[in-house]
Design an enzyme around this catalytic site. Structure first.
Site, mmCIF file in Angstrom:
data_model
loop_
_atom_site.group_PDB
_atom_site.id
_atom_site.type_symbol
_atom_site.label_atom_id
_atom_site.label_comp_id
_atom_site.label_asym_id
_atom_site.label_seq_id
_atom_site.Cartn_x
_atom_site.Cartn_y
_atom_site.Cartn_z
ATOM 1 N N SER A 111 1.420 7.543 7.270
ATOM 2 C CA SER A 111 2.337 6.406 7.175
ATOM 3 C C SER A 111 3.597 6.757 6.400
ATOM 4 O O SER A 111 3.957 6.097 5.431
ATOM 5 C CB SER A 111 1.628 5.218 6.528
ATOM 6 N N LEU A 170 0.820 -1.204 0.000
ATOM 7 C CA LEU A 170 0.000 0.000 0.000
ATOM 8 C C LEU A 170 0.860 1.263 0.000
ATOM 9 O O LEU A 170 0.369 2.351 -0.285
ATOM 10 C CB LEU A 170 -0.937 0.015 1.213
ATOM 11 N N HIS A 171 2.141 1.117 0.344
ATOM 12 C CA HIS A 171 3.065 2.246 0.266
ATOM 13 C C HIS A 171 3.751 2.320 -1.088
ATOM 14 O O HIS A 171 4.662 3.108 -1.281
ATOM 15 C CB HIS A 171 4.148 2.132 1.339
ATOM 16 N N GLY A 172 3.366 1.480 -2.040
ATOM 17 C CA GLY A 172 4.106 1.394 -3.284
ATOM 18 C C GLY A 172 5.343 0.547 -3.069
ATOM 19 O O GLY A 172 5.465 -0.171 -2.076
#
Lengths: 442, 372
Positions: free
Chosen positions: B231, A320-322
């Site tokens: 995040s 999901l962070h790449g």
């Protein structure tokens, strides 16, 4: 002839730069939060106004699009990218595609966008919208799984408008938080509870905002308050700076949630700073994120094996962070540290009948103590738990000190984390391997 | 009649030259700045020119920063030159006025340094004090922070304090450079052509060095940012401008002093403003950031009260070879004498219960080397 008075006067001029950084950061932070608070207040009133569903949907979509444009650098580009993710996912969901396929498609799209930005040397642009897209993908995936569960051929506009309203909710676009479908509609359908209750929520929100801005100032300007006297202190301050930046985001979104009438908890900084174990740190870091991963990924049990499901959950969390190697390796490190500590403490708890497991012992309703012989209040268990508390603090430093400021806007190099961990001799990993070995022996 | 006019003009020339750095004594003024009575507070100051006096009355809230700027300039100059033959003897400790060193106004290398460090110090102190909010007029222009097309990120916060400080320094410090009134005779030809050119050149050199000092400050400004976002993302950045310690500014200007360029001022036909060019055309041309001077420095060895040179007699030096304050260098070959001083000290202190501290007397031998 030595003019001594010159040096004496010079000492007075060696004043610190107190206030130089703090005032600027306070101004900047308050300005940004103010814009988001305006959105929150606006949509708090909108949800109480009796307008038709069609108008409401359009208001949400346009307001969300303008919010994304407003906060990002390349306005039109960001609006197109944001809506492209929505259109593709909703189209696939309506055609009864699986939630997993939609999640995989979104992650592929995210990675493609990242490679595109990397090709045109705009990594900083990708990082400036990555958080927005992360939450967006989480919401789209939630809608996809809900549609999959619905199994209804009669797809009415009312249902569709609910999904669109959930996806396009302006106050939560930029920083979040992620709310599950049930949490969102519980918040939306909550009635006006009277001025006294609303005032209480507002006071709680303002307190959270004050704490958030304070933490943002400390995160950016800690050099004005603390002077690191050693390399370890500098690493600890870097890790603290990263955590406090995270708390700033969490407490801000917590304030928004409170204002809008929800009781969802985003994060409690004290539970992370003084965590019982790394397992608790991982779950407390961002509760909505944890909720998404737990309910939509882990509990659906794509694989039969628990280990495979755990790994899959971490993989989704990372992707999901790449393709972010730094984030991937940090999440894997946290997973490994938490796993080894949990195994060791479970073994220790069983072997010596002490209340020292990674999770706190459940207190039974009919008695004040747990099944273990040495309860929480026993001196021996207390000392061991205190040791693990301090170890968790060190693990926070170890896993957070790699997030230095020099690459935070453009992405970290491949070997950045290894180099910094090497300066601590990979101590958290050594401790974890030691725990795994000890859990086999005792 | 002609000679009388010439004498008057020369007198005016000298007065205006001497005044150009007199304001540096501002730091030693004991009186406070009363914001409610700017006229009275400003009149009691020594060494201000008329334009500086006018600045003082209009900007009484900034004068405390200007004063601390002059203190910083003086202290930094003394630090940077405390091991050299000329050790920055600027202010008479008795009269609290700037020593009328004639050599300092001959556009020497040392005068270039003093001009640069003083203008940088004023700009530095105003910028620093602005960050603390001493004046409402300090350079926070919030409209520039919104949707600025040039900025990479929409950073917020006041970033114009440095420009404000530089502007204040430019207005106040450059006010000390006054042009001599030009008087023409009946035929329209300007009298004292060479003197006039020399005076204009000196002012141009001083203004150039003032600007070079401010430029050092401007280039040392650092912008630092912190990412905030979901995040580890970077949706929002909090940025702040930070200035280094003034010691760094002093070091940078000292480096420019060591590399200063010797120039001359020429006036070309048809062009009204004179131009600064290198004295030796074979050297690389100087830039706006370089310090420049017109007159070679004296050796500062022998005392010359008329020129404000105190000489190195009696200065403390060291025997370390290759040091800047080595005795053979600092004393100009005249030799030095060694003075041995026996100082009584306390040592081997012990605590006797209860309640006394007893020490043994010791003797410590201190050697000093003084120039003859």
């Amino acid at each position: 002839m030595d003019n001594g008075h010159g040096y004496e006067e010079f000492e007075l001029l060696e004043d610190g730069s107190l206030g130089e950084c703090s005032t600027q950061v306070a101004n900047a932070t308050f300005l940004t939060i103010s814009k988001l608070i305006c959105l929150v207040v606006a949509f708090k009133f909108i949800k109480h106004i009796p307008i038709s569903t069609t108008v409401r949907v359009y208001v949400h979509v346009f307001a969300s699009t303008f919010t994304v444009m407003w906060f990002s650098r390349n306005h039109l580009q960001s609006a197109i990218i944001y809506n492209m993710f929505s259109l593709i996912s909703l189209a696939l969901a309506i055609k009864q595609f699986s939630g997993y396929i939609i999640l995989a498609g979104n992650i592929s799209l995210l990675i493609a966008l990242q490679n595109f930005c990397r090709h045109y040397r705009s990594e900083d642009y990708f990082l400036s919208i990555r958080g927005i897209l992360m939450i967006h993908i989480m919401r789209l995936t939630t809608v996809a799984f809900n549609l999959e569960k619905a199994n209804s051929n009669k797809f009415r506009f009312v249902q569709f408008s609910s999904y669109v309203e959930y996806i396009y909710f302006p106050p939560f676009i930029i920083f979040g938080p992620y709310l599950s479908f049930e949490q969102f509609f519980k918040m939306r359908d909550k009635k006006w509870t009277g001025s006294e209750n609303e005032l209480g929520f507002i006071i709680q929100s303002l307190l959270a905002i004050f704490n958030a801005i304070t933490l943002a100032i400390i995160s950016s300007c800690h050099f004005e308050f603390f002077e690191p006297s050693s390399q370890f202190m500098e690493d600890a301050l870097t890790a603290m700076s990263f955590r406090f930046s995270h708390y700033f985001v969490c407490l801000s979104t917590q304030a928004f949630v409170l204002m809008l009438g929800s009781d969802v908890v985003v994060a409690n900084p004290l539970n992370i700073e003084f965590s019982r174990s790394t397992l608790q740190t991982v779950s407390e870091w961002n509760k909505p994120f944890h909720t998404f991963l737990h309910e939509n990924i882990f509990k659906r049990r794509l694989f039969n094996s628990t280990a495979c499901n755990v790994f899959f959950t971490f993989a989704v969390s990372s992707l999901l962070h790449g393709l972010d190697f730094q984030m991937t390796i940090t999440l894997l490190a946290l997973g490994f540290i938490a796993y080894s500590e949990t195994v060791f403490r479970k073994r220790l708890s069983a072997r010596y009948s002490m209340c020292v497991a990674a999770k706190a012992c459940p207190v039974r309703s009919n008695s004040l103590s747990c099944k273990h012989r040495h309860s929480n209040k026993t001196g021996r268990a207390l000392i061991i738990n205190l040791f693990f508390l301090m170890l968790s603090m060190y693990h926070l430093v170890f896993t957070g000190m790699t997030f230095t400021d020099d690459y935070s806007a453009i992405g970290y190099p491949f070997d950045h984390a290894w180099k910094i961990w090497g300066s601590h001799y990979y101590s958290s990993f050594m401790i974890s391997f030691l725990f795994l070995a000890l859990s086999k022996i005792i | 009649m002609l000679k009388s006019t010439q004498v008057i003009l020369i007198f005016i020339l000298l007065i205006s030259i001497v005044e150009s750095l007199s304001w540096l004594a501002l730091g030693l003024a004991a009186n406070r700045f009363d914001r409610d009575k700017p006229g009275t507070s400003c009149k009691s100051l020594k060494g201000l020119t008329r334009r500086q006096m006018r600045f003082c009355k209009k900007n009484i809230d900034l004068m405390e920063s200007v004063r601390s700027g002059s203190l910083a300039a003086h202290a930094e100059c003394q630090f940077q030159f405390h091991k050299r033959r000329w050790n920055c003897t600027l202010i008479d400790p008795v009269t609290h006025e700037v020593i009328p060193d004639v050599f300092l106004y001959e556009n020497t290398r040392e005068s270039a340094f003093v001009h640069a460090i003083s203008s940088a110090a004023v700009a530095y102190k105003v910028t620093r004090d602005c960050a603390r909010g001493i004046s409402e007029r300090c350079g926070c222009d919030y409209s520039k922070n919104d949707h600025s097309g040039k900025s990479q990120f929409q950073y917020q916060g006041c970033s114009d304090n440095v420009k404000f400080g530089i502007g204040v320094s430019k207005e106040f410090v450059d006010s000390a450079q006054r042009r001599v009134l030009m008087m023409k005779d009946d035929n329209g030809t300007s009298l004292l052509g060479p003197s006039q050119l020399s005076a204009d050149g000196m002012h141009m050199i001083n203004l150039h060095n003032n600007q070079a000092g401010r430029q050092v400050l401007e280039k040392s400004l650092r912008r630092e940012c912190k990412c905030h976002g979901m995040s580890g993302s970077c949706e929002m950045r909090t940025c702040w401008d930070s200035l280094p310690n003034f010691r760094h500014i002093g070091m940078a200007i000292k480096d420019k002093f060591d590399g200063a360029a010797e120039v001359k001022v020429v006036k070309e036909d048809g062009i009204e403003k004179p131009r600064i060019v290198m004295k030796n055309s074979q050297f690389k041309r100087h830039t706006n950031a370089d310090l420049v001077y017109m007159t070679p420095s004296p050796d500062f060895c022998e005392s010359d009260p008329l020129r404000g040179i105190l000489g190195t007699k009696g200065r403390q030096c060291t025997l370390a070879p290759n040091a800047i304050d080595d005795c053979s260098l600092l004393c100009c070959g005249r030799g030095y004498e060694k003075k041995v001083q026996i100082v009584e000290e306390k040592c081997n202190c012990k605590f006797i219960y209860c309640c006394e501290v007893r020490c043994e007397p010791c003797q410590k031998r201190i050697e000093k080397y003084l120039c003859l």
